[in-house]
Scaffold this active site. Structure first.
Site, PDB file in Angstrom:
ATOM      1  N   TYR A   1       0.751  -1.117   0.075  1.00 49.06           N
ATOM      2  CA  TYR A   1       0.127  -0.108   0.122  1.00 49.06           C
ATOM      3  C   TYR A   1       0.800   1.331   0.040  1.00 49.06           C
ATOM      4  O   TYR A   1       0.681   2.071  -0.995  1.00 49.06           O
ATOM      5  CB  TYR A   1      -1.062  -0.112   1.269  1.00 49.06           C
ATOM      6  CG  TYR A   1      -1.786   1.445   1.282  1.00 49.06           C
ATOM      7  CD1 TYR A   1      -2.898   1.467   0.322  1.00 49.06           C
ATOM      8  CD2 TYR A   1      -1.351   2.364   2.106  1.00 49.06           C
ATOM      9  CE1 TYR A   1      -3.561   2.648   0.382  1.00 49.06           C
ATOM     10  CE2 TYR A   1      -2.190   3.341   2.196  1.00 49.06           C
ATOM     11  CZ  TYR A   1      -3.343   3.669   1.368  1.00 49.06           C
ATOM     12  OH  TYR A   1      -4.228   4.689   1.420  1.00 49.06           O
TER      13      TYR A   1
ATOM     14  N   LYS B   1       1.340   4.065  -3.076  1.00 44.74           N
ATOM     15  CA  LYS B   1       1.137   5.654  -2.992  1.00 44.74           C
ATOM     16  C   LYS B   1       2.330   6.371  -3.083  1.00 44.74           C
ATOM     17  O   LYS B   1       2.146   7.590  -3.887  1.00 44.74           O
ATOM     18  CB  LYS B   1       0.597   6.155  -1.555  1.00 44.74           C
ATOM     19  CG  LYS B   1      -0.942   5.455  -1.249  1.00 44.74           C
ATOM     20  CD  LYS B   1      -2.007   5.816  -2.372  1.00 44.74           C
ATOM     21  CE  LYS B   1      -3.271   5.326  -1.834  1.00 44.74           C
ATOM     22  NZ  LYS B   1      -4.248   5.918  -2.838  1.00 44.74           N
TER      23      LYS B   1
END
Length: 250
Positions: free
Chosen positions: A173, A177
């Protein structure tokens, strides 16, 4: 072509995306509620505004992206705002505790299949949707693109041993980003001569199903910066990452 500005929000049938959709509608935009399942989008659109419309849009499915772009062109002729909100934190079983998610994201044991799945949605999906919608954004007088980034993807912040979320910087994750921030900057650089502004908004640790509702911020708080960037004028920034308190480091 209608006079009201038109906004497309991906992953808008719930969570932060739904709140962004409602806030943009409150500012007078016609909002297109992007949703993988059309029925979920239609139910959400009813809560957004009378003229809100559901659009089936799976950011990992090129055919669905192309169909959504064609529909927007035929019905509206342009797109004023694109909010790339759709994202996933993991590709495993839904409802796993945050601690379990963090443990499965440790670099030495993380599943490559799960890492690829996260990047497919959070990174490649954003590129695919943005590329498909750019011709429509170019038709708008002042196109705006907002990507939902995260301070958890900031290399500068996570390089600091005192950063409170540093321990959960795994390989899925947060790095997705980080990559999204880089893509935001790349599009901003390319599009700067056109007047289309491209920025990333960090919603903070917001309570959504991405973190099994363990977040400490409300969706109302998490949506604020994305909405602000979607509505900026000609004097506004491009190629930035920020939250409600101001700029964040890459």
């Amino acid at each position: 072509m209608q006079d009201k500005p038109v906004a497309l929000v991906t992953g808008a049938n719930k969570g932060i995306g739904l709140r962004i959709a409602k806030d943009l509608a409150a500012h007078g935009l016609t909002v297109l509620v992007g949703s993988r399942e059309l029925e979920n989008g239609e139910a959400a659109a009813k809560s957004v505004a009378e003229d809100a419309r559901a659009v089936r849009l799976d950011v990992t499915d090129r055919a669905s992206i192309a169909a959504a772009a064609e529909r927007i062109r035929s019905e509206f002729g342009r797109l004023d705002v694109l909010v790339n909100n759709a994202g996933i934190s993991h590709a495993g079983k839904p409802g796993r505790p945050l601690e379990e998610l963090a443990a499965s994201n440790i670099p030495s044991v993380a599943s490559l299949d799960e890492v690829r799945a996260v990047f497919e949605t959070n990174v490649f999906g954003v590129i695919a949707v943005t590329q498909a919608m750019l011709p429509l954004l170019r038709e708008a007088p002042a196109g705006r693109i907002v990507n939902l980034g995260s301070d958890s993807g900031s290399l500068t912040l996570n390089s600091d041993p005192s950063f409170p979320h540093r321990a959960v910087f795994g390989v899925a994750y947060s790095p997705s980003k980080t990559a999204l921030h880089a893509i935001t900057l790349a599009f901003a650089i390319e599009l700067e001569p056109t007047g289309i502004k491209v920025n990333a908004a960090s919603p903070g640790f917001t309570s959504t199903d991405l973190n099994n509702f363990a977040g400490t911020r409300t969706v109302e708080q998490g949506a604020r910066e994305a909405v602000r960037l979607a509505l900026i004028g000609a004097e506004g920034p491009t190629g930035t990452l920020s939250d409600e308190d101001g700029p964040l480091p890459w």
